[in-house]
Design an enzyme around this catalytic site. Structure first.
Site: not given
Ligand code: NAI
Length: 379
Positions: A117, A138, A150, A188
Protein backbone atom coordinates in the site's frame (compact mmCIF):
# COMPACT_ATOMS: atom_id res chain seq x y z
CA UNK A 1 -9.94 -18.35 -16.05
CA UNK A 2 -11.43 -20.13 -13.04
CA UNK A 3 -9.20 -23.14 -13.51
CA UNK A 4 -6.05 -21.05 -13.16
CA UNK A 5 -4.05 -21.59 -9.98
CA UNK A 6 -3.69 -18.49 -7.82
CA UNK A 7 -0.70 -18.28 -5.49
CA UNK A 8 -0.69 -16.10 -2.39
CA UNK A 9 2.41 -15.16 -0.40
CA UNK A 10 1.74 -14.20 3.21
CA UNK A 11 -1.31 -15.41 5.12
CA UNK A 12 -1.91 -12.40 7.37
CA UNK A 13 -5.02 -10.24 7.30
CA UNK A 14 -4.63 -9.38 3.61
CA UNK A 15 -3.18 -12.59 2.15
CA UNK A 16 -5.77 -14.80 3.83
CA UNK A 17 -8.57 -12.47 2.71
CA UNK A 18 -7.36 -12.41 -0.90
CA UNK A 19 -7.07 -16.21 -0.85
CA UNK A 20 -10.70 -16.38 0.28
CA UNK A 21 -11.82 -14.06 -2.52
CA UNK A 22 -9.99 -16.08 -5.19
CA UNK A 23 -11.27 -19.43 -3.87
CA UNK A 24 -14.86 -18.21 -3.61
CA UNK A 25 -14.52 -17.02 -7.23
CA UNK A 26 -13.76 -20.64 -8.15
CA UNK A 27 -9.96 -20.78 -8.41
CA UNK A 28 -7.66 -23.37 -6.91
CA UNK A 29 -5.48 -21.41 -4.48
CA UNK A 30 -2.18 -22.13 -2.79
CA UNK A 31 -1.10 -20.00 0.16
CA UNK A 32 2.57 -19.82 1.11
CA UNK A 33 3.94 -18.25 4.30
CA UNK A 34 7.32 -18.72 6.01
CA UNK A 35 5.66 -18.91 9.42
CA UNK A 36 4.11 -22.35 10.10
CA UNK A 37 2.05 -21.13 13.05
CA UNK A 38 0.58 -18.31 10.93
CA UNK A 39 -0.35 -20.86 8.23
CA UNK A 40 -2.12 -23.06 10.75
CA UNK A 41 -4.02 -20.11 12.15
CA UNK A 42 -5.03 -18.84 8.71
CA UNK A 43 -6.28 -22.30 7.70
CA UNK A 44 -8.46 -22.57 10.82
CA UNK A 45 -9.75 -19.05 10.41
CA UNK A 46 -10.65 -19.56 6.75
CA UNK A 47 -12.59 -22.72 7.61
CA UNK A 48 -14.47 -20.92 10.41
CA UNK A 49 -15.24 -17.90 8.18
CA UNK A 50 -16.49 -19.97 5.25
CA UNK A 51 -18.71 -22.12 7.48
CA UNK A 52 -20.13 -19.01 9.11
CA UNK A 53 -20.95 -17.61 5.65
CA UNK A 54 -22.64 -20.90 4.77
CA UNK A 55 -24.71 -20.82 7.99
CA UNK A 56 -25.85 -17.31 7.13
CA UNK A 57 -26.85 -18.47 3.64
CA UNK A 58 -24.22 -16.33 1.94
CA UNK A 59 -22.18 -19.25 0.58
CA UNK A 60 -23.50 -22.51 -0.84
CA UNK A 61 -20.68 -24.98 -0.16
CA UNK A 62 -18.05 -23.96 2.35
CA UNK A 63 -16.33 -27.33 2.13
CA UNK A 64 -16.05 -27.13 -1.67
CA UNK A 65 -14.35 -23.71 -1.41
CA UNK A 66 -12.06 -24.95 1.36
CA UNK A 67 -11.02 -27.98 -0.65
CA UNK A 68 -9.69 -25.64 -3.35
CA UNK A 69 -7.26 -23.95 -0.94
CA UNK A 70 -3.99 -25.49 0.15
CA UNK A 71 -1.41 -24.09 2.55
CA UNK A 72 2.34 -24.56 2.27
CA UNK A 73 5.56 -23.42 3.89
CA UNK A 74 7.46 -24.07 0.64
CA UNK A 75 7.80 -21.40 -2.03
CA UNK A 76 7.95 -24.27 -4.60
CA UNK A 77 4.25 -24.87 -4.02
CA UNK A 78 3.52 -21.75 -6.07
CA UNK A 79 5.25 -23.12 -9.19
CA UNK A 80 2.11 -23.78 -11.28
CA UNK A 81 0.53 -20.39 -10.59
CA UNK A 82 -1.11 -18.20 -13.23
CA UNK A 83 -0.92 -15.26 -10.83
CA UNK A 84 0.87 -14.82 -7.51
CA UNK A 85 -0.25 -12.07 -5.13
CA UNK A 86 2.32 -11.09 -2.53
CA UNK A 87 1.00 -9.79 0.81
CA UNK A 88 3.93 -10.01 3.23
CA UNK A 89 5.50 -7.48 5.56
CA UNK A 90 5.69 -3.92 4.14
CA UNK A 91 9.48 -3.75 3.68
CA UNK A 92 11.03 -3.11 0.31
CA UNK A 93 14.20 -5.16 0.83
CA UNK A 94 12.23 -8.24 1.95
CA UNK A 95 9.67 -7.91 -0.84
CA UNK A 96 12.45 -7.62 -3.43
CA UNK A 97 14.13 -10.73 -2.07
CA UNK A 98 10.87 -12.70 -2.24
CA UNK A 99 10.12 -11.53 -5.80
CA UNK A 100 13.62 -12.43 -6.96
CA UNK A 101 13.33 -15.98 -5.52
CA UNK A 102 9.76 -16.37 -6.73
CA UNK A 103 10.67 -15.59 -10.31
CA UNK A 104 12.80 -18.75 -10.51
CA UNK A 105 9.99 -20.96 -9.25
CA UNK A 106 7.15 -19.92 -11.54
CA UNK A 107 6.57 -20.07 -15.30
CA UNK A 108 7.76 -17.33 -17.67
CA UNK A 109 4.20 -16.09 -18.08
CA UNK A 110 3.11 -16.07 -14.45
CA UNK A 111 1.84 -12.63 -13.35
CA UNK A 112 3.51 -11.34 -10.20
CA UNK A 113 1.41 -8.93 -8.16
CA UNK A 114 2.13 -7.03 -4.98
CA UNK A 115 -0.49 -5.84 -2.51
CA UNK A 116 1.80 -3.11 -1.18
CA UNK A 117 0.00 0.00 0.00
CA UNK A 118 2.95 2.35 0.37
CA UNK A 119 5.96 1.06 -1.55
CA UNK A 120 6.83 1.76 -5.16
CA UNK A 121 5.64 -1.07 -7.42
CA UNK A 122 8.38 0.02 -9.83
CA UNK A 123 11.05 -0.56 -7.17
CA UNK A 124 9.67 -4.03 -6.42
CA UNK A 125 9.49 -4.90 -10.14
CA UNK A 126 13.14 -3.88 -10.52
CA UNK A 127 14.10 -6.96 -8.47
CA UNK A 128 12.87 -9.23 -11.29
CA UNK A 129 14.49 -10.32 -14.56
CA UNK A 130 11.13 -9.88 -16.27
CA UNK A 131 9.75 -6.76 -14.56
CA UNK A 132 7.11 -6.36 -17.31
CA UNK A 133 5.05 -9.12 -15.60
CA UNK A 134 4.92 -7.30 -12.26
CA UNK A 135 1.90 -5.20 -11.22
CA UNK A 136 0.32 -3.77 -8.08
CA UNK A 137 -3.05 -5.18 -7.00
CA UNK A 138 -3.99 -3.14 -3.96
CA UNK A 139 -6.88 -4.70 -2.06
CA UNK A 140 -8.55 -3.01 0.89
CA UNK A 141 -9.02 -4.46 4.33
CA UNK A 142 -10.89 -6.80 4.69
CA UNK A 143 -10.55 -8.05 1.08
CA UNK A 144 -13.73 -10.18 1.04
CA UNK A 145 -15.87 -7.18 2.01
CA UNK A 146 -14.16 -4.28 0.26
CA UNK A 147 -15.06 -4.11 -3.42
CA UNK A 148 -12.30 -1.79 -4.59
CA UNK A 149 -8.96 -2.96 -6.00
CA UNK A 150 -6.39 -0.44 -7.23
CA UNK A 151 -4.53 -1.84 -10.23
CA UNK A 152 -1.10 -0.20 -10.30
CA UNK A 153 1.17 -0.73 -13.29
CA UNK A 154 4.86 -0.17 -12.57
CA UNK A 155 6.94 1.82 -14.99
CA UNK A 156 8.10 -1.50 -16.48
CA UNK A 157 4.69 -3.28 -16.59
CA UNK A 158 3.49 -4.58 -19.98
CA UNK A 159 0.40 -2.49 -20.88
CA UNK A 160 -1.69 -5.60 -21.65
CA UNK A 161 -1.30 -6.73 -18.07
CA UNK A 162 -3.49 -3.86 -16.91
CA UNK A 163 -6.49 -5.16 -18.88
CA UNK A 164 -5.85 -8.77 -17.89
CA UNK A 165 -5.71 -7.73 -14.23
CA UNK A 166 -8.87 -5.65 -14.49
CA UNK A 167 -10.76 -8.53 -16.12
CA UNK A 168 -9.59 -10.94 -13.45
CA UNK A 169 -10.58 -8.60 -10.63
CA UNK A 170 -14.01 -8.14 -12.21
CA UNK A 171 -14.37 -11.92 -12.40
CA UNK A 172 -13.62 -11.97 -8.64
CA UNK A 173 -16.52 -9.56 -8.09
CA UNK A 174 -14.25 -6.59 -7.46
CA UNK A 175 -14.27 -3.03 -8.80
CA UNK A 176 -10.86 -2.36 -10.33
CA UNK A 177 -9.55 1.17 -10.80
CA UNK A 178 -6.22 2.00 -12.40
CA UNK A 179 -3.77 4.18 -10.49
CA UNK A 180 -0.40 5.63 -11.38
CA UNK A 181 2.49 4.27 -9.32
CA UNK A 182 2.73 7.28 -6.98
CA UNK A 183 2.54 7.40 -3.16
CA UNK A 184 -0.83 6.37 -1.75
CA UNK A 185 -2.14 5.46 -5.24
CA UNK A 186 -5.69 6.92 -5.30
CA UNK A 187 -7.46 6.37 -1.99
CA UNK A 188 -4.56 6.74 0.42
CA UNK A 189 -3.59 9.97 -1.30
CA UNK A 190 -6.94 11.66 -1.92
CA UNK A 191 -8.38 10.73 1.50
CA UNK A 192 -5.50 12.21 3.53
CA UNK A 193 -7.22 15.55 4.33
CA UNK A 194 -10.21 13.71 5.80
CA UNK A 195 -7.89 12.89 8.70
CA UNK A 196 -5.23 15.61 8.38
CA UNK A 197 -7.51 18.62 8.17
CA UNK A 198 -9.80 17.30 10.92
CA UNK A 199 -6.73 16.87 13.14
CA UNK A 200 -5.59 20.38 12.30
CA UNK A 201 -9.00 21.87 13.22
CA UNK A 202 -8.90 19.95 16.51
CA UNK A 203 -5.30 20.96 17.30
CA UNK A 204 -6.12 24.60 16.69
CA UNK A 205 -8.93 24.31 19.23
CA UNK A 206 -11.60 25.30 16.70
CA UNK A 207 -13.73 22.33 17.74
CA UNK A 208 -13.43 19.16 19.82
CA UNK A 209 -13.34 15.66 18.31
CA UNK A 210 -16.98 14.88 19.03
CA UNK A 211 -18.13 18.08 17.32
CA UNK A 212 -15.92 17.48 14.27
CA UNK A 213 -17.19 13.89 13.98
CA UNK A 214 -20.77 15.08 14.37
CA UNK A 215 -20.31 17.77 11.69
CA UNK A 216 -18.73 15.39 9.18
CA UNK A 217 -21.44 12.74 9.61
CA UNK A 218 -24.59 14.76 10.23
CA UNK A 219 -23.87 17.75 8.00
CA UNK A 220 -21.27 16.25 5.63
CA UNK A 221 -23.02 12.91 5.08
CA UNK A 222 -19.92 10.78 5.70
CA UNK A 223 -20.59 7.39 7.28
CA UNK A 224 -18.07 7.87 10.08
CA UNK A 225 -16.42 10.95 11.52
CA UNK A 226 -12.64 11.24 11.07
CA UNK A 227 -11.76 10.57 14.72
CA UNK A 228 -14.11 7.60 15.00
CA UNK A 229 -12.66 6.28 11.73
CA UNK A 230 -9.02 6.76 12.79
CA UNK A 231 -9.79 4.92 16.05
CA UNK A 232 -11.45 2.18 14.03
CA UNK A 233 -8.58 1.78 11.54
CA UNK A 234 -6.04 1.95 14.38
CA UNK A 235 -3.36 4.60 14.78
CA UNK A 236 -0.63 2.02 14.14
CA UNK A 237 -2.03 1.72 10.59
CA UNK A 238 -3.48 5.19 9.91
CA UNK A 239 -0.60 7.23 11.35
CA UNK A 240 1.99 5.05 9.64
CA UNK A 241 0.27 5.50 6.25
CA UNK A 242 0.17 9.29 6.78
CA UNK A 243 3.83 9.44 7.69
CA UNK A 244 4.80 7.22 4.77
CA UNK A 245 2.79 9.30 2.27
CA UNK A 246 4.35 12.49 3.70
CA UNK A 247 7.89 11.10 3.40
CA UNK A 248 7.24 9.70 -0.07
CA UNK A 249 6.01 13.13 -1.25
CA UNK A 250 9.35 14.64 -0.22
CA UNK A 251 7.71 16.21 2.85
CA UNK A 252 4.97 18.12 1.04
CA UNK A 253 3.20 20.08 3.85
CA UNK A 254 -0.18 19.03 2.44
CA UNK A 255 0.37 15.59 3.92
CA UNK A 256 2.06 16.58 7.17
CA UNK A 257 1.32 14.14 10.03
CA UNK A 258 -0.07 15.33 13.37
CA UNK A 259 1.56 15.22 16.79
CA UNK A 260 -1.74 14.44 18.50
CA UNK A 261 -2.02 11.24 16.51
CA UNK A 262 1.66 10.38 16.89
CA UNK A 263 1.40 10.65 20.68
CA UNK A 264 -1.57 8.28 20.70
CA UNK A 265 0.52 5.75 18.83
CA UNK A 266 3.44 6.22 21.23
CA UNK A 267 1.13 5.74 24.20
CA UNK A 268 -0.18 2.52 22.70
CA UNK A 269 -3.65 4.07 22.49
CA UNK A 270 -4.27 2.52 19.11
CA UNK A 271 -8.02 3.03 18.99
CA UNK A 272 -10.86 0.56 19.32
CA UNK A 273 -8.61 -2.49 19.35
CA UNK A 274 -6.74 -1.29 22.46
CA UNK A 275 -9.81 0.18 24.16
CA UNK A 276 -8.61 3.73 23.83
CA UNK A 277 -7.67 6.15 21.08
CA UNK A 278 -9.12 9.60 20.58
CA UNK A 279 -12.14 8.20 22.41
CA UNK A 280 -12.18 6.07 25.54
CA UNK A 281 -14.00 2.80 24.84
CA UNK A 282 -13.90 1.47 28.42
CA UNK A 283 -17.10 -0.15 29.56
CA UNK A 284 -19.54 2.32 31.04
CA UNK A 285 -17.57 5.30 29.77
CA UNK A 286 -19.96 7.66 27.96
CA UNK A 287 -18.76 9.12 24.68
CA UNK A 288 -18.39 12.93 24.70
CA UNK A 289 -21.32 14.94 23.38
CA UNK A 290 -20.83 17.22 20.35
CA UNK A 291 -21.71 20.92 20.43
CA UNK A 292 -24.27 20.57 17.60
CA UNK A 293 -23.61 24.12 16.45
CA UNK A 294 -24.62 24.13 12.78
CA UNK A 295 -22.70 27.27 11.83
CA UNK A 296 -19.47 25.93 13.32
CA UNK A 297 -20.24 22.47 11.92
CA UNK A 298 -20.70 23.75 8.38
CA UNK A 299 -17.39 25.67 8.57
CA UNK A 300 -15.68 22.41 9.56
CA UNK A 301 -17.29 20.39 6.75
CA UNK A 302 -16.48 23.08 4.16
CA UNK A 303 -12.83 23.25 5.19
CA UNK A 304 -12.25 19.48 5.14
CA UNK A 305 -14.24 19.07 1.94
CA UNK A 306 -12.35 21.85 0.14
CA UNK A 307 -9.08 20.10 0.97
CA UNK A 308 -10.44 16.73 -0.21
CA UNK A 309 -11.74 18.21 -3.45
CA UNK A 310 -8.39 19.91 -4.01
CA UNK A 311 -6.66 16.51 -3.76
CA UNK A 312 -9.08 14.88 -6.19
CA UNK A 313 -8.84 17.71 -8.73
CA UNK A 314 -5.05 17.66 -8.48
CA UNK A 315 -4.88 13.86 -8.81
CA UNK A 316 -6.95 14.04 -11.98
CA UNK A 317 -4.80 16.88 -13.33
CA UNK A 318 -1.61 14.94 -12.66
CA UNK A 319 -2.97 11.83 -14.37
CA UNK A 320 -2.97 9.68 -11.23
CA UNK A 321 -6.30 8.23 -12.39
CA UNK A 322 -9.19 9.01 -14.71
CA UNK A 323 -12.11 11.05 -13.41
CA UNK A 324 -14.31 7.93 -13.49
CA UNK A 325 -11.82 5.87 -11.49
CA UNK A 326 -11.27 8.69 -8.98
CA UNK A 327 -15.01 8.89 -8.31
CA UNK A 328 -15.35 5.09 -8.11
CA UNK A 329 -12.41 4.81 -5.74
CA UNK A 330 -13.77 7.34 -3.26
CA UNK A 331 -17.40 6.26 -3.37
CA UNK A 332 -16.80 2.49 -3.45
CA UNK A 333 -13.42 2.27 -1.76
CA UNK A 334 -14.06 4.49 1.23
CA UNK A 335 -17.83 4.97 0.88
CA UNK A 336 -17.87 8.74 0.45
CA UNK A 337 -21.43 9.98 -0.01
CA UNK A 338 -20.50 11.59 -3.35
CA UNK A 339 -17.61 11.57 -5.77
CA UNK A 340 -15.30 14.50 -4.98
CA UNK A 341 -15.28 15.80 -8.56
CA UNK A 342 -19.08 15.75 -8.66
CA UNK A 343 -19.12 17.47 -5.26
CA UNK A 344 -16.79 20.14 -6.64
CA UNK A 345 -19.18 20.86 -9.51
CA UNK A 346 -22.17 20.94 -7.19
CA UNK A 347 -20.52 23.34 -4.75
CA UNK A 348 -18.94 25.34 -7.55
CA UNK A 349 -15.18 25.27 -8.29
CA UNK A 350 -15.05 29.04 -7.64
CA UNK A 351 -16.36 28.57 -4.08
CA UNK A 352 -13.86 25.78 -3.39
CA UNK A 353 -11.03 27.92 -4.74
CA UNK A 354 -12.14 30.93 -2.73
CA UNK A 355 -12.08 28.94 0.54
CA UNK A 356 -8.65 27.47 -0.23
CA UNK A 357 -7.24 30.88 -1.14
CA UNK A 358 -8.65 32.33 2.11
CA UNK A 359 -6.99 29.54 4.12
CA UNK A 360 -3.76 30.08 2.19
CA UNK A 361 -3.74 33.78 2.90
CA UNK A 362 -4.72 33.34 6.58
CA UNK A 363 -2.09 30.71 7.33
CA UNK A 364 0.58 31.51 4.77
CA UNK A 365 1.21 27.79 4.44
CA UNK A 366 1.86 25.82 1.28
CA UNK A 367 -0.44 23.17 2.72
CA UNK A 368 -3.40 25.25 1.53
CA UNK A 369 -2.21 25.89 -2.03
CA UNK A 370 -4.98 25.31 -4.52
CA UNK A 371 -4.42 22.96 -7.45
CA UNK A 372 -3.69 24.88 -10.62
CA UNK A 373 -6.41 22.75 -12.23
CA UNK A 374 -8.99 24.37 -9.97
CA UNK A 375 -7.81 27.82 -10.98
CA UNK A 376 -7.89 26.84 -14.66
CA UNK A 377 -11.48 25.55 -14.34
CA UNK A 378 -12.78 28.99 -13.54
CA UNK A 379 -10.49 30.73 -16.01
P1 NAI B 1 0.31 -9.23 8.29
O1 NAI B 1 1.43 -8.86 9.18
O2 NAI B 1 -1.05 -9.50 8.86
O3 NAI B 1 0.73 -10.56 7.48
C1 NAI B 1 1.95 -10.73 6.82
C2 NAI B 1 2.23 -12.21 6.65
O4 NAI B 1 3.38 -12.36 5.83
C3 NAI B 1 2.53 -12.94 7.97
O5 NAI B 1 1.73 -14.10 8.07
C4 NAI B 1 4.01 -13.28 7.86
O6 NAI B 1 4.32 -14.52 8.48
C5 NAI B 1 4.21 -13.37 6.36
N1 NAI B 1 5.59 -13.10 5.94
C6 NAI B 1 6.39 -12.08 6.35
N2 NAI B 1 7.58 -12.13 5.70
C7 NAI B 1 7.51 -13.19 4.85
C8 NAI B 1 8.40 -13.76 3.91
N3 NAI B 1 9.62 -13.25 3.72
N4 NAI B 1 8.00 -14.84 3.20
C9 NAI B 1 6.78 -15.37 3.40
N5 NAI B 1 5.88 -14.90 4.28
C10 NAI B 1 6.24 -13.80 5.00
O7 NAI B 1 0.24 -8.11 7.15
P2 NAI B 1 -1.03 -7.56 6.32
O8 NAI B 1 -1.73 -6.54 7.12
O9 NAI B 1 -1.78 -8.73 5.81
O10 NAI B 1 -0.30 -6.80 5.13
C11 NAI B 1 0.36 -7.47 4.10
C12 NAI B 1 0.63 -6.51 2.95
O11 NAI B 1 -0.59 -5.94 2.50
C13 NAI B 1 1.56 -5.35 3.27
O12 NAI B 1 2.31 -5.07 2.12
C14 NAI B 1 0.59 -4.23 3.56
O13 NAI B 1 1.15 -2.96 3.35
C15 NAI B 1 -0.49 -4.50 2.54
N6 NAI B 1 -1.81 -3.97 2.86
C16 NAI B 1 -2.29 -4.01 4.13
C17 NAI B 1 -3.55 -3.50 4.43
C18 NAI B 1 -4.08 -3.56 5.82
O14 NAI B 1 -5.04 -2.82 6.11
N7 NAI B 1 -3.57 -4.40 6.69
C19 NAI B 1 -4.40 -2.90 3.37
C20 NAI B 1 -3.83 -2.98 2.05
C21 NAI B 1 -2.57 -3.48 1.82
Amino acid sequence: MKEHLIGIIGCGAMGAGIAQVAAVAGHPVVVYDNNAAALQKAQEKLSATLHKLQDKGKLAHAQAVLSRVSFSSQLDALSGSFLVVEAIVEQLAIKKEVFASLEHKVSETCILATNTSSLSVTAIAAACHRPERVIGLHFFNPPPLMALVEVVPALQTHPELVDTSKELMQAWGKIPVVAKDTPGFIVNRVARPFYGEALRIYEEGIADIATIDWAMTTLGGFRMGPFTLMDYIGHDVNYVVTESVFQSFFCDPRYKPSFSQKRLLEAGWLGRKSGRGFYDYSEGQPLPEPLRDEVLGQKIVDRVLAMLINEAVDAKYLGIATATDLELAMTRGVNYPKGLLAWCNEWGPGNVLHLLDTLYSNYGEDRYRASVALRKTIG
